[in-house]
Design a protein around this motif. Structure first.
Motif, PDB file in Angstrom:
ATOM      1  N   LEU A  70      19.521  51.886 -10.347  1.00  8.20           N
ATOM      2  CA  LEU A  70      20.225  53.145  -9.545  1.00  8.20           C
ATOM      3  C   LEU A  70      19.903  54.242 -10.222  1.00  8.20           C
ATOM      4  O   LEU A  70      19.434  55.324  -9.970  1.00  8.20           O
ATOM      5  N   THR A 116      31.864  57.456  -6.665  1.00  6.86           N
ATOM      6  CA  THR A 116      32.854  57.977  -6.214  1.00  6.86           C
ATOM      7  C   THR A 116      32.969  57.767  -4.974  1.00  6.86           C
ATOM      8  O   THR A 116      34.275  57.305  -4.343  1.00  6.86           O
ATOM      9  N   ALA A 117      32.118  57.780  -3.839  1.00  6.77           N
ATOM     10  CA  ALA A 117      32.124  57.587  -2.704  1.00  6.77           C
ATOM     11  C   ALA A 117      32.422  56.054  -2.185  1.00  6.77           C
ATOM     12  O   ALA A 117      33.385  55.713  -1.625  1.00  6.77           O
ATOM     13  N   VAL A 118      32.089  55.236  -3.269  1.00  7.38           N
ATOM     14  CA  VAL A 118      32.333  53.721  -2.881  1.00  7.38           C
ATOM     15  C   VAL A 118      33.711  53.506  -3.333  1.00  7.38           C
ATOM     16  O   VAL A 118      34.396  52.807  -2.485  1.00  7.38           O
ATOM     17  N   ALA A 121      32.165  49.915  -7.683  1.00 12.97           N
ATOM     18  CA  ALA A 121      32.209  51.421  -8.059  1.00 12.97           C
ATOM     19  C   ALA A 121      32.393  51.490  -9.470  1.00 12.97           C
ATOM     20  O   ALA A 121      31.867  52.501 -10.239  1.00 12.97           O
ATOM     21  N   ARG A 164      23.843  61.640  -9.721  1.00  5.34           N
ATOM     22  CA  ARG A 164      23.939  61.163  -8.312  1.00  5.34           C
ATOM     23  C   ARG A 164      24.638  59.817  -8.445  1.00  5.34           C
ATOM     24  O   ARG A 164      25.183  59.372  -7.438  1.00  5.34           O
ATOM     25  N   SER A 165      24.298  58.892  -9.246  1.00  5.52           N
ATOM     26  CA  SER A 165      24.795  57.525  -9.116  1.00  5.52           C
ATOM     27  C   SER A 165      26.468  57.758  -9.320  1.00  5.52           C
ATOM     28  O   SER A 165      27.119  57.009  -8.838  1.00  5.52           O
ATOM     29  N   TYR A 172      29.742  53.719 -12.093  1.00 10.42           N
ATOM     30  CA  TYR A 172      30.349  54.878 -12.693  1.00 10.42           C
ATOM     31  C   TYR A 172      30.308  54.678 -14.283  1.00 10.42           C
ATOM     32  O   TYR A 172      30.133  55.627 -14.992  1.00 10.42           O
ATOM     33  N   LEU A 222      27.547  58.548  -6.185  1.00  6.69           N
ATOM     34  CA  LEU A 222      27.734  57.431  -4.976  1.00  6.69           C
ATOM     35  C   LEU A 222      28.906  56.501  -5.491  1.00  6.69           C
ATOM     36  O   LEU A 222      29.727  55.990  -4.596  1.00  6.69           O
TER      37      LEU A 222
END
Length: 397
Positions: A67, A81-83, A115, A75-76, A119, A79
Protein backbone atom coordinates in the motif's frame (compact mmCIF):
# COMPACT_ATOMS: atom_id res chain seq x y z
CA UNK A 1 22.49 22.99 15.84
CA UNK A 2 21.80 21.46 12.43
CA UNK A 3 20.97 18.15 14.03
CA UNK A 4 18.61 19.78 16.56
CA UNK A 5 16.91 21.75 13.82
CA UNK A 6 16.39 18.70 11.69
CA UNK A 7 14.80 16.73 14.49
CA UNK A 8 12.59 19.62 15.56
CA UNK A 9 11.50 20.10 11.98
CA UNK A 10 9.89 16.64 11.87
CA UNK A 11 8.57 16.61 15.45
CA UNK A 12 5.01 17.67 14.64
CA UNK A 13 4.81 15.54 11.50
CA UNK A 14 6.25 12.31 12.91
CA UNK A 15 6.36 12.32 16.69
CA UNK A 16 3.06 14.03 17.47
CA UNK A 17 0.94 11.51 15.53
CA UNK A 18 3.03 8.62 16.91
CA UNK A 19 2.40 9.70 20.52
CA UNK A 20 -1.31 10.20 19.85
CA UNK A 21 -1.61 6.87 18.06
CA UNK A 22 0.14 5.23 21.03
CA UNK A 23 -2.27 6.99 23.39
CA UNK A 24 -5.18 5.67 21.34
CA UNK A 25 -3.87 2.10 21.54
CA UNK A 26 -2.83 2.41 25.18
CA UNK A 27 -6.31 3.48 26.23
CA UNK A 28 -7.88 0.38 24.68
CA UNK A 29 -5.32 -2.34 25.49
CA UNK A 30 -6.15 -2.79 29.20
CA UNK A 31 -9.89 -3.13 28.58
CA UNK A 32 -10.01 -5.52 25.61
CA UNK A 33 -10.42 -8.66 27.70
CA UNK A 34 -12.74 -6.88 30.15
CA UNK A 35 -14.96 -5.68 27.31
CA UNK A 36 -15.17 -9.19 25.88
CA UNK A 37 -16.14 -10.61 29.27
CA UNK A 38 -18.74 -7.84 29.63
CA UNK A 39 -20.27 -9.15 26.40
CA UNK A 40 -20.49 -12.67 27.80
CA UNK A 41 -17.13 -14.20 26.89
CA UNK A 42 -15.42 -16.69 29.18
CA UNK A 43 -11.73 -16.25 30.01
CA UNK A 44 -10.31 -18.33 27.10
CA UNK A 45 -12.59 -16.55 24.61
CA UNK A 46 -11.60 -13.16 26.01
CA UNK A 47 -7.93 -14.09 25.61
CA UNK A 48 -8.61 -15.19 22.03
CA UNK A 49 -10.27 -11.87 21.20
CA UNK A 50 -7.33 -9.98 22.73
CA UNK A 51 -5.01 -12.01 20.49
CA UNK A 52 -6.85 -10.64 17.43
CA UNK A 53 -4.79 -7.46 17.81
CA UNK A 54 -1.69 -9.46 16.90
CA UNK A 55 -3.54 -11.39 14.21
CA UNK A 56 -4.64 -8.16 12.57
CA UNK A 57 -1.08 -6.83 12.63
CA UNK A 58 0.35 -10.05 11.17
CA UNK A 59 -2.21 -10.07 8.40
CA UNK A 60 -1.64 -6.43 7.47
CA UNK A 61 2.17 -6.10 7.45
CA UNK A 62 2.77 -7.30 3.89
CA UNK A 63 -0.25 -5.50 2.38
CA UNK A 64 0.84 -2.37 4.26
CA UNK A 65 4.16 -2.42 2.43
CA UNK A 66 2.42 -2.79 -0.91
CA UNK A 67 0.00 0.00 0.00
CA UNK A 68 2.73 2.46 0.98
CA UNK A 69 4.76 1.58 -2.12
CA UNK A 70 1.79 2.23 -4.40
CA UNK A 71 0.08 5.21 -2.76
CA UNK A 72 2.73 6.76 -0.52
CA UNK A 73 3.33 6.93 3.21
CA UNK A 74 1.10 9.90 4.04
CA UNK A 75 -1.96 8.45 2.33
CA UNK A 76 -1.30 5.11 4.02
CA UNK A 77 -1.26 6.79 7.43
CA UNK A 78 -4.53 8.55 6.65
CA UNK A 79 -6.08 5.25 5.60
CA UNK A 80 -4.80 3.61 8.80
CA UNK A 81 -6.38 6.44 10.80
CA UNK A 82 -9.73 5.85 9.09
CA UNK A 83 -9.52 2.09 9.73
CA UNK A 84 -8.60 2.71 13.38
CA UNK A 85 -11.61 5.01 13.79
CA UNK A 86 -13.83 2.35 12.21
CA UNK A 87 -12.38 -0.28 14.55
CA UNK A 88 -12.95 1.79 17.69
CA UNK A 89 -16.49 2.70 16.64
CA UNK A 90 -17.20 -0.99 15.97
CA UNK A 91 -15.97 -1.84 19.48
CA UNK A 92 -18.40 0.72 20.89
CA UNK A 93 -21.40 -1.02 19.30
CA UNK A 94 -22.84 -3.11 22.13
CA UNK A 95 -25.44 -5.73 21.14
CA UNK A 96 -25.61 -7.13 24.67
CA UNK A 97 -24.30 -10.43 25.96
CA UNK A 98 -24.20 -12.85 23.07
CA UNK A 99 -22.31 -14.36 20.14
CA UNK A 100 -23.26 -11.59 17.70
CA UNK A 101 -21.91 -8.92 20.03
CA UNK A 102 -18.64 -10.85 20.55
CA UNK A 103 -18.17 -11.37 16.82
CA UNK A 104 -18.73 -7.69 16.10
CA UNK A 105 -16.35 -6.71 18.90
CA UNK A 106 -13.75 -9.13 17.54
CA UNK A 107 -13.99 -7.47 14.12
CA UNK A 108 -13.33 -4.11 15.78
CA UNK A 109 -10.21 -5.42 17.55
CA UNK A 110 -8.98 -7.01 14.31
CA UNK A 111 -9.34 -3.66 12.54
CA UNK A 112 -7.39 -1.89 15.28
CA UNK A 113 -4.55 -4.41 14.94
CA UNK A 114 -4.47 -4.03 11.15
CA UNK A 115 -4.53 -0.23 11.36
CA UNK A 116 -1.62 -0.30 13.80
CA UNK A 117 0.49 -2.31 11.35
CA UNK A 118 -0.22 0.01 8.41
CA UNK A 119 0.39 3.15 10.45
CA UNK A 120 3.60 1.79 11.98
CA UNK A 121 5.08 0.86 8.62
CA UNK A 122 4.11 4.10 6.90
CA UNK A 123 5.47 6.40 9.61
CA UNK A 124 8.72 4.37 9.78
CA UNK A 125 9.20 4.57 6.02
CA UNK A 126 8.32 8.28 6.00
CA UNK A 127 10.84 9.16 8.70
CA UNK A 128 13.55 6.99 7.12
CA UNK A 129 13.17 8.96 3.88
CA UNK A 130 13.26 12.46 5.36
CA UNK A 131 15.99 12.03 8.00
CA UNK A 132 19.68 11.81 6.98
CA UNK A 133 21.34 8.46 7.58
CA UNK A 134 23.75 9.83 10.19
CA UNK A 135 20.79 10.80 12.40
CA UNK A 136 18.61 7.79 11.64
CA UNK A 137 18.95 5.98 14.96
CA UNK A 138 18.12 9.11 16.99
CA UNK A 139 15.13 9.85 14.80
CA UNK A 140 13.74 6.32 14.91
CA UNK A 141 14.52 5.84 18.61
CA UNK A 142 12.60 9.03 19.32
CA UNK A 143 9.77 7.73 17.14
CA UNK A 144 9.64 4.51 19.15
CA UNK A 145 9.90 6.48 22.38
CA UNK A 146 7.05 8.79 21.38
CA UNK A 147 4.84 5.79 20.75
CA UNK A 148 5.81 4.28 24.12
CA UNK A 149 5.03 7.50 25.97
CA UNK A 150 1.58 7.46 24.38
CA UNK A 151 1.01 3.79 25.25
CA UNK A 152 2.19 4.51 28.81
CA UNK A 153 -0.20 7.46 29.27
CA UNK A 154 -3.15 5.86 27.47
CA UNK A 155 -4.29 3.57 30.32
CA UNK A 156 -4.29 6.49 32.77
CA UNK A 157 -6.35 8.66 30.43
CA UNK A 158 -8.71 5.74 29.84
CA UNK A 159 -9.03 5.10 33.57
CA UNK A 160 -10.06 8.72 34.18
CA UNK A 161 -12.65 8.56 31.40
CA UNK A 162 -14.04 5.26 32.73
CA UNK A 163 -14.80 6.93 36.05
CA UNK A 164 -17.46 8.95 34.20
CA UNK A 165 -18.52 6.72 31.29
CA UNK A 166 -17.71 3.15 32.34
CA UNK A 167 -15.88 0.84 29.91
CA UNK A 168 -16.87 2.92 26.84
CA UNK A 169 -14.85 5.81 28.31
CA UNK A 170 -11.59 4.14 27.30
CA UNK A 171 -12.81 3.93 23.70
CA UNK A 172 -13.85 7.60 23.72
CA UNK A 173 -10.31 8.54 24.70
CA UNK A 174 -8.94 6.28 21.97
CA UNK A 175 -11.25 7.83 19.40
CA UNK A 176 -10.31 11.40 20.35
CA UNK A 177 -6.58 10.61 20.22
CA UNK A 178 -6.70 8.92 16.83
CA UNK A 179 -8.76 11.74 15.30
CA UNK A 180 -6.18 14.23 16.59
CA UNK A 181 -3.39 12.08 15.13
CA UNK A 182 -5.19 12.01 11.79
CA UNK A 183 -5.49 15.80 11.79
CA UNK A 184 -1.71 16.13 12.23
CA UNK A 185 -1.03 13.57 9.49
CA UNK A 186 -3.38 15.43 7.15
CA UNK A 187 -1.19 18.52 7.49
CA UNK A 188 2.04 16.61 6.77
CA UNK A 189 3.76 17.26 3.44
CA UNK A 190 3.94 14.40 0.97
CA UNK A 191 7.35 12.95 0.23
CA UNK A 192 8.90 14.17 -3.00
CA UNK A 193 9.04 11.18 -5.34
CA UNK A 194 10.50 11.41 -8.83
CA UNK A 195 8.97 9.62 -11.80
CA UNK A 196 12.00 7.29 -11.91
CA UNK A 197 11.65 6.41 -8.20
CA UNK A 198 7.93 5.78 -8.65
CA UNK A 199 8.57 3.50 -11.63
CA UNK A 200 11.28 1.59 -9.74
CA UNK A 201 9.02 1.16 -6.70
CA UNK A 202 6.05 -0.02 -8.77
CA UNK A 203 8.20 -2.82 -10.18
CA UNK A 204 8.94 -4.22 -6.70
CA UNK A 205 6.96 -7.23 -5.48
CA UNK A 206 7.01 -9.03 -2.15
CA UNK A 207 8.18 -12.23 -3.80
CA UNK A 208 10.93 -10.38 -5.62
CA UNK A 209 12.06 -8.69 -2.41
CA UNK A 210 12.20 -12.04 -0.60
CA UNK A 211 14.21 -13.56 -3.44
CA UNK A 212 16.60 -10.61 -3.57
CA UNK A 213 17.20 -10.18 0.18
CA UNK A 214 16.56 -13.61 1.68
CA UNK A 215 20.02 -13.77 3.26
CA UNK A 216 19.30 -10.62 5.29
CA UNK A 217 15.97 -12.03 6.50
CA UNK A 218 17.52 -15.42 7.34
CA UNK A 219 20.35 -13.88 9.41
CA UNK A 220 19.76 -10.44 10.90
CA UNK A 221 16.03 -11.03 10.57
CA UNK A 222 16.33 -14.01 12.93
CA UNK A 223 17.99 -11.73 15.49
CA UNK A 224 15.06 -9.32 15.20
CA UNK A 225 12.61 -12.21 15.61
CA UNK A 226 14.36 -13.32 18.82
CA UNK A 227 14.54 -9.76 20.15
CA UNK A 228 10.82 -9.28 19.51
CA UNK A 229 10.09 -12.57 21.27
CA UNK A 230 11.69 -11.55 24.56
CA UNK A 231 10.26 -8.03 24.32
CA UNK A 232 6.72 -9.32 24.01
CA UNK A 233 7.21 -11.82 26.83
CA UNK A 234 8.38 -9.10 29.23
CA UNK A 235 4.83 -7.72 29.29
CA UNK A 236 3.60 -11.00 30.78
CA UNK A 237 6.28 -12.14 33.21
CA UNK A 238 6.06 -9.27 35.71
CA UNK A 239 2.35 -9.68 36.53
CA UNK A 240 2.67 -13.48 36.43
CA UNK A 241 5.58 -13.56 38.88
CA UNK A 242 3.90 -10.95 41.07
CA UNK A 243 0.84 -13.20 41.30
CA UNK A 244 3.14 -16.17 42.03
CA UNK A 245 4.60 -14.22 44.96
CA UNK A 246 1.13 -13.41 46.25
CA UNK A 247 1.40 -9.66 45.65
CA UNK A 248 -1.81 -7.68 45.26
CA UNK A 249 -2.97 -6.51 41.81
CA UNK A 250 -2.37 -2.91 42.92
CA UNK A 251 1.24 -3.65 43.86
CA UNK A 252 1.74 -5.53 40.61
CA UNK A 253 0.38 -2.60 38.61
CA UNK A 254 2.64 -0.12 40.41
CA UNK A 255 5.71 -2.25 39.69
CA UNK A 256 4.69 -2.60 36.05
CA UNK A 257 4.08 1.14 35.79
CA UNK A 258 7.45 2.09 37.29
CA UNK A 259 9.21 -0.26 34.86
CA UNK A 260 7.21 1.27 32.02
CA UNK A 261 8.25 4.78 33.06
CA UNK A 262 11.94 3.84 32.92
CA UNK A 263 11.32 2.19 29.56
CA UNK A 264 9.74 5.37 28.20
CA UNK A 265 12.47 7.72 29.48
CA UNK A 266 15.60 6.08 28.10
CA UNK A 267 15.10 6.14 24.33
CA UNK A 268 16.97 9.26 23.13
CA UNK A 269 20.44 8.60 24.62
CA UNK A 270 20.43 5.14 23.05
CA UNK A 271 19.73 6.60 19.62
CA UNK A 272 22.59 9.04 20.01
CA UNK A 273 24.98 6.22 20.93
CA UNK A 274 23.86 4.18 17.91
CA UNK A 275 24.46 7.08 15.55
CA UNK A 276 27.90 7.90 16.96
CA UNK A 277 29.34 4.48 17.77
CA UNK A 278 27.28 1.95 15.82
CA UNK A 279 24.18 -0.19 16.31
CA UNK A 280 25.95 -2.98 18.22
CA UNK A 281 26.72 -0.65 21.12
CA UNK A 282 23.02 -0.57 21.95
CA UNK A 283 21.45 -3.67 20.37
CA UNK A 284 23.70 -6.18 22.12
CA UNK A 285 23.65 -4.59 25.62
CA UNK A 286 19.86 -4.14 25.40
CA UNK A 287 19.26 -7.82 24.70
CA UNK A 288 21.82 -8.92 27.31
CA UNK A 289 20.21 -6.73 29.99
CA UNK A 290 16.78 -8.09 29.07
CA UNK A 291 18.09 -11.66 29.29
CA UNK A 292 19.72 -11.04 32.70
CA UNK A 293 16.56 -9.45 34.09
CA UNK A 294 14.56 -12.54 33.10
CA UNK A 295 17.08 -14.97 34.56
CA UNK A 296 17.23 -13.22 37.95
CA UNK A 297 13.49 -12.65 38.28
CA UNK A 298 12.67 -16.16 39.61
CA UNK A 299 15.11 -15.46 42.46
CA UNK A 300 13.14 -12.43 43.66
CA UNK A 301 11.03 -13.01 46.76
CA UNK A 302 9.06 -9.83 47.33
CA UNK A 303 7.82 -6.53 45.98
CA UNK A 304 11.12 -4.64 46.33
CA UNK A 305 13.34 -7.23 44.65
CA UNK A 306 10.77 -7.80 41.90
CA UNK A 307 10.57 -4.05 41.33
CA UNK A 308 14.36 -3.89 40.91
CA UNK A 309 14.30 -6.74 38.37
CA UNK A 310 11.39 -5.10 36.53
CA UNK A 311 13.23 -1.75 36.44
CA UNK A 312 16.31 -3.44 34.96
CA UNK A 313 13.99 -5.03 32.40
CA UNK A 314 12.47 -1.63 31.59
CA UNK A 315 15.94 -0.12 31.19
CA UNK A 316 17.05 -2.89 28.83
CA UNK A 317 13.96 -2.54 26.71
CA UNK A 318 14.09 1.25 26.77
CA UNK A 319 17.67 1.60 25.53
CA UNK A 320 16.72 -0.65 22.64
CA UNK A 321 13.93 1.70 21.58
CA UNK A 322 13.82 1.98 17.80
CA UNK A 323 16.44 -0.72 17.19
CA UNK A 324 14.11 -2.89 15.10
CA UNK A 325 13.12 0.09 12.94
CA UNK A 326 16.70 1.36 12.68
CA UNK A 327 18.17 -1.95 11.58
CA UNK A 328 15.29 -2.49 9.16
CA UNK A 329 15.98 0.92 7.62
CA UNK A 330 19.75 0.30 7.50
CA UNK A 331 19.39 -2.82 5.37
CA UNK A 332 16.52 -1.58 3.22
CA UNK A 333 16.84 -0.83 -0.49
CA UNK A 334 15.76 2.59 -1.68
CA UNK A 335 13.41 1.18 -4.32
CA UNK A 336 10.57 -0.67 -2.63
CA UNK A 337 11.58 0.30 0.91
CA UNK A 338 8.02 -0.03 2.28
CA UNK A 339 7.79 -3.57 0.88
CA UNK A 340 11.01 -4.50 2.67
CA UNK A 341 9.80 -2.91 5.92
CA UNK A 342 6.56 -4.88 5.66
CA UNK A 343 8.53 -8.14 5.54
CA UNK A 344 10.78 -6.90 8.36
CA UNK A 345 7.81 -6.06 10.57
CA UNK A 346 6.29 -9.45 9.80
CA UNK A 347 9.42 -11.13 11.21
CA UNK A 348 9.15 -8.97 14.33
CA UNK A 349 5.46 -9.81 14.77
CA UNK A 350 6.17 -13.54 14.37
CA UNK A 351 8.70 -13.20 17.17
CA UNK A 352 6.13 -11.40 19.28
CA UNK A 353 3.83 -14.38 18.87
CA UNK A 354 6.53 -16.99 19.50
CA UNK A 355 7.85 -15.43 22.74
CA UNK A 356 4.75 -15.97 24.90
CA UNK A 357 4.37 -19.46 23.43
CA UNK A 358 7.87 -20.38 24.67
CA UNK A 359 7.01 -19.06 28.13
CA UNK A 360 3.73 -20.96 28.16
CA UNK A 361 5.21 -24.26 26.91
CA UNK A 362 8.15 -24.34 29.32
CA UNK A 363 5.94 -23.23 32.21
CA UNK A 364 3.53 -26.08 31.50
CA UNK A 365 6.42 -28.58 31.50
CA UNK A 366 8.67 -27.28 34.28
CA UNK A 367 6.98 -24.43 36.15
CA UNK A 368 6.84 -20.64 35.89
CA UNK A 369 10.40 -20.03 37.11
CA UNK A 370 11.84 -22.30 34.45
CA UNK A 371 9.65 -20.66 31.82
CA UNK A 372 10.97 -17.20 32.72
CA UNK A 373 14.58 -18.40 32.65
CA UNK A 374 14.03 -20.05 29.25
CA UNK A 375 12.66 -16.75 27.96
CA UNK A 376 15.81 -15.04 29.26
CA UNK A 377 17.93 -17.44 27.23
CA UNK A 378 16.07 -16.21 24.15
CA UNK A 379 17.49 -12.77 24.97
CA UNK A 380 21.03 -14.14 25.06
CA UNK A 381 20.43 -15.86 21.71
CA UNK A 382 19.20 -12.55 20.31
CA UNK A 383 22.35 -10.80 21.55
CA UNK A 384 24.53 -13.38 19.80
CA UNK A 385 22.61 -13.12 16.55
CA UNK A 386 22.70 -9.32 16.54
CA UNK A 387 26.41 -9.24 17.35
CA UNK A 388 27.10 -11.64 14.49
CA UNK A 389 24.91 -10.13 11.80
CA UNK A 390 24.53 -6.38 12.38
CA UNK A 391 26.41 -4.81 9.44
CA UNK A 392 29.85 -3.42 10.30
CA UNK A 393 29.61 -0.60 7.78
CA UNK A 394 27.73 2.62 8.45
CA UNK A 395 24.44 3.09 6.58
CA UNK A 396 24.61 5.49 3.66
CA UNK A 397 20.88 6.09 3.39
Amino acid sequence: MVEDFRLRSVAAAAYGPAALFGLSEGAVLPVVALSAIDRGANTPTAALIAALLGVGSLAANIPAGMLATRFGERRSMLLATAVMVAGVLTCLVDLGRGTASLLLYGVGILLIGAASAVYSLARQSYLTEIVPAHMRARALSTLGGSMRVGVFLGPFAGAVAMQFAGLPGAYYVSLAAIVAAGALVFRMPDLEVTAVDRADASAVTTRGMLRQRWRVYATLGVGILLLSAIRQTRQTVVPLWAAHLGLSPTTSSIIYGVAGAIDALTFYPAGKVMDRHGRRWVAVPATLVLGVSFVVMPFTGGAVSLAVAAMVMGFGNGIGSGIVMTLGADVSPRAGRPTHIGIWNELADIGSGVGPLILSAVTALAGLGAGIVASGLVGFAAAGALWRWIPRTRPDG
